[in-house]
Design a protein around this motif. Structure first.
Motif, PDB file in Angstrom:
ATOM      1  N   LEU A 167      46.733  75.097  69.870  1.00  0.00           N
ATOM      2  CA  LEU A 167      47.507  73.940  69.418  1.00  0.00           C
ATOM      3  C   LEU A 167      47.677  72.942  70.572  1.00  0.00           C
ATOM      4  O   LEU A 167      47.508  71.723  70.396  1.00  0.00           O
ATOM      5  CB  LEU A 167      48.880  74.407  68.904  1.00  0.00           C
ATOM      6  CG  LEU A 167      49.888  73.310  68.567  1.00  0.00           C
ATOM      7  CD1 LEU A 167      49.402  72.473  67.385  1.00  0.00           C
ATOM      8  CD2 LEU A 167      51.256  73.926  68.241  1.00  0.00           C
ATOM      9  N   THR A 168      48.013  73.455  71.749  1.00  0.00           N
ATOM     10  CA  THR A 168      48.211  72.600  72.928  1.00  0.00           C
ATOM     11  C   THR A 168      46.951  71.775  73.195  1.00  0.00           C
ATOM     12  O   THR A 168      47.022  70.562  73.429  1.00  0.00           O
ATOM     13  CB  THR A 168      48.534  73.489  74.159  1.00  0.00           C
ATOM     14  OG1 THR A 168      49.731  74.216  73.889  1.00  0.00           O
ATOM     15  CG2 THR A 168      48.705  72.670  75.423  1.00  0.00           C
ATOM     16  N   GLN A 169      45.807  72.437  73.131  1.00  0.00           N
ATOM     17  CA  GLN A 169      44.572  71.716  73.460  1.00  0.00           C
ATOM     18  C   GLN A 169      44.160  70.763  72.338  1.00  0.00           C
ATOM     19  O   GLN A 169      43.629  69.681  72.614  1.00  0.00           O
ATOM     20  CB  GLN A 169      43.477  72.726  73.813  1.00  0.00           C
ATOM     21  CG  GLN A 169      43.872  73.454  75.114  1.00  0.00           C
ATOM     22  CD  GLN A 169      42.798  74.365  75.662  1.00  0.00           C
ATOM     23  OE1 GLN A 169      42.137  75.071  74.917  1.00  0.00           O
ATOM     24  NE2 GLN A 169      42.648  74.374  76.974  1.00  0.00           N
ATOM     25  N   CYS A 170      44.426  71.129  71.092  1.00  0.00           N
ATOM     26  CA  CYS A 170      44.127  70.193  69.985  1.00  0.00           C
ATOM     27  C   CYS A 170      44.981  68.937  70.103  1.00  0.00           C
ATOM     28  O   CYS A 170      44.492  67.816  69.911  1.00  0.00           O
ATOM     29  CB  CYS A 170      44.387  70.861  68.630  1.00  0.00           C
ATOM     30  SG  CYS A 170      43.153  72.103  68.203  1.00  0.00           S
ATOM     31  N   LEU A 171      46.261  69.102  70.425  1.00  0.00           N
ATOM     32  CA  LEU A 171      47.136  67.932  70.562  1.00  0.00           C
ATOM     33  C   LEU A 171      46.749  67.103  71.777  1.00  0.00           C
ATOM     34  O   LEU A 171      46.850  65.864  71.764  1.00  0.00           O
ATOM     35  CB  LEU A 171      48.608  68.361  70.637  1.00  0.00           C
ATOM     36  CG  LEU A 171      49.149  69.076  69.391  1.00  0.00           C
ATOM     37  CD1 LEU A 171      50.642  69.375  69.546  1.00  0.00           C
ATOM     38  CD2 LEU A 171      48.914  68.266  68.119  1.00  0.00           C
ATOM     39  N   ALA A 172      46.269  67.779  72.835  1.00  0.00           N
ATOM     40  CA  ALA A 172      45.797  67.037  74.025  1.00  0.00           C
ATOM     41  C   ALA A 172      44.635  66.117  73.631  1.00  0.00           C
ATOM     42  O   ALA A 172      44.555  64.966  74.083  1.00  0.00           O
ATOM     43  CB  ALA A 172      45.376  68.009  75.123  1.00  0.00           C
ATOM     44  N   PRO A 177      44.535  59.719  73.710  1.00  0.00           N
ATOM     45  CA  PRO A 177      44.302  58.272  73.601  1.00  0.00           C
ATOM     46  C   PRO A 177      45.586  57.447  73.548  1.00  0.00           C
ATOM     47  O   PRO A 177      45.581  56.264  73.889  1.00  0.00           O
ATOM     48  CB  PRO A 177      43.519  58.151  72.276  1.00  0.00           C
ATOM     49  CG  PRO A 177      42.827  59.472  72.141  1.00  0.00           C
ATOM     50  CD  PRO A 177      43.804  60.486  72.689  1.00  0.00           C
ATOM     51  N   ALA A 178      46.701  58.059  73.152  1.00  0.00           N
ATOM     52  CA  ALA A 178      47.986  57.338  73.137  1.00  0.00           C
ATOM     53  C   ALA A 178      48.697  57.440  74.490  1.00  0.00           C
ATOM     54  O   ALA A 178      49.826  56.971  74.657  1.00  0.00           O
ATOM     55  CB  ALA A 178      48.887  57.905  72.036  1.00  0.00           C
ATOM     56  N   GLY A 179      48.043  58.089  75.450  1.00  0.00           N
ATOM     57  CA  GLY A 179      48.661  58.220  76.773  1.00  0.00           C
ATOM     58  C   GLY A 179      49.685  59.343  76.826  1.00  0.00           C
ATOM     59  O   GLY A 179      50.568  59.355  77.685  1.00  0.00           O
ATOM     60  N   VAL A 180      49.553  60.295  75.901  1.00  0.00           N
ATOM     61  CA  VAL A 180      50.470  61.445  75.881  1.00  0.00           C
ATOM     62  C   VAL A 180      49.684  62.667  76.347  1.00  0.00           C
ATOM     63  O   VAL A 180      48.658  63.014  75.758  1.00  0.00           O
ATOM     64  CB  VAL A 180      51.014  61.687  74.449  1.00  0.00           C
ATOM     65  CG1 VAL A 180      51.831  62.973  74.390  1.00  0.00           C
ATOM     66  CG2 VAL A 180      51.858  60.484  74.013  1.00  0.00           C
TER      67      VAL A 180
END
Ligand code: NAP
Ligand code: COA
Length: 265
Positions: A167-172, A177-180
């Motif tokens: 999950l962490t890597q999918c959200l990364a 692209p949004a700078g998060v």
């Protein structure tokens, strides 16, 4: 000693912050100048934790919210935003654990840990997005060595923490692209925590665990807080999607090879 101002003017939201490793991280964020909002299930525990965190001189608020309850998590994040503005740091560390063989675990026992650890982390990170400082926010989930190493009597935790890594890597990927930035910390065995009280409850078990850590000791809550501060700081601005082991080298191997050769502790 000069005052740490690395996080001055920033706001941190810490899920599962009433005790242990996550409370240690919350205190470090406050010591570095951040406003801190903490959530956990127990109103009494989370208010006491917020009081401790506020001794560092910045506002700290404790809110009772179960990470399994999306609406409650979202309301706590909204309150944080309303109080302090965009959220700079989100730490998702709420977890549950007990030692039980898969055959000694009901479907609800398995589900309970997956719900708290994995679904809870999704809820916290997903609900935070709307309230984040973009670009610039740093999100950190707390995983464990069980995510990548099958462990006896930990089927629920292994499955849940493995999900947190992915999950962490999918959200990364999706939120970069949004700078998060979205990263995880994978602590090794940490002294004076509920987790190790459950996993190594006798001096013999504790000695066995330490003998498998290349540095031959438990880590400290401060050592995990150091890593969380680093990942939240400008020094980590190009680190995204990392699963950072802070485990004395525990993840390097399981000692089975050493045992076969008659080597080891
Ligand atoms: P801990 O003190 O028991 O911390 C767990 C926290 O989660 C508590 O603040 C608890 O507060 C909160 N919590 C539990 N269920 C919750 C829920 N449904 N909703 C909201 N909050 C909830 O344990 P710890 O040992 O410090 O572990 C902290 C984190 O580090 C966990 O993610 C754990 O998996 C990870 N970790 C620990 C170790 C270790 O050596 N201890 C090693 C590797 C990874 P309430 O009871 O008030 O809800
Ligand atoms: N062995 C087998 N099953 C167990 C168990 C154990 N030691 N402890 C709990 N369970 C099962 C329960 O029997 C129940 O299943 P059932 O309804 O089929 O009987 C299920 O797990 C849920 O238990 P419950 O006590 O209702 O859950 P909860 O949401 O109140 O608490 C826990 C969650 C079980 C994870 C609890 O240990 C907890 O609150 N932990 C937080 C602190 C912690 O674990 N810290 C360490 C973090 S690494």
């Amino acid at each position: 000693m000069a005052q740490d101002t690395q996080l001055a003017g920033k706001t941190a939201f810490v899920a599962g912050g009433s005790s242990g490793i996550n409370l240690g991280i919350a205190k470090r964020f406050a010591a570095a100048g951040a406003n801190v909002v903490l959530i956990s299930r127990s109103q009494e525990k989370i208010e006491a934790a917020a009081k401790e965190v506020s001794t560092f001189g910045k506002p700290a608020i404790g809110i009772a919210a179960d990470v399994r309850d999306y609406a409650a998590v979202e309301a706590a994040l909204k309150r944080t935003f309303d109080e302090f503005g965009p959220i700079d740091i989100v730490l998702s560390g709420a977890a549950g654990n007990f030692v039980a063989p898969a055959l000694g675990m009901s479907a609800n026992g398995f589900k309970t840990v997956v719900d708290i650890d994995l679904i809870g982390t999704f809820n916290v990170l997903r609900a935070s997005f709307e309230f984040l400082r973009k670009p610039g926010a740093s999100l950190i989930s707390i995983t464990a060595g069980q995510a990548t190493r099958a462990s006896m009597f930990q089927a629920h935790v292994c499955a849940a923490k493995a999900g947190i890594n992915m999950l962490t890597q999918c959200l990364a990927l999706e939120w970069g692209p949004a700078g998060v930035r979205v990263n995880a910390i994978s602590p090794g065995p940490i002294a004076d925590t509920e987790g190790m009280a459950r996993l190594a409850s006798t001096p013999e078990a504790e000695a066995r665990v330490k003998s498998r850590v290349p540095l031959r000791r438990y880590g400290t809550k401060d050592e995990i807080a150091d890593a969380a501060l680093f990942l939240s700081s400008d020094a980590a601005r190009y680190i995204n999607g990392a699963i950072l082991p802070v485990d004395g080298g525990s993840g390097c191997g399981d000692g089975a090879g050493d045992a076969l050769l008659g080597l080891g502790a």
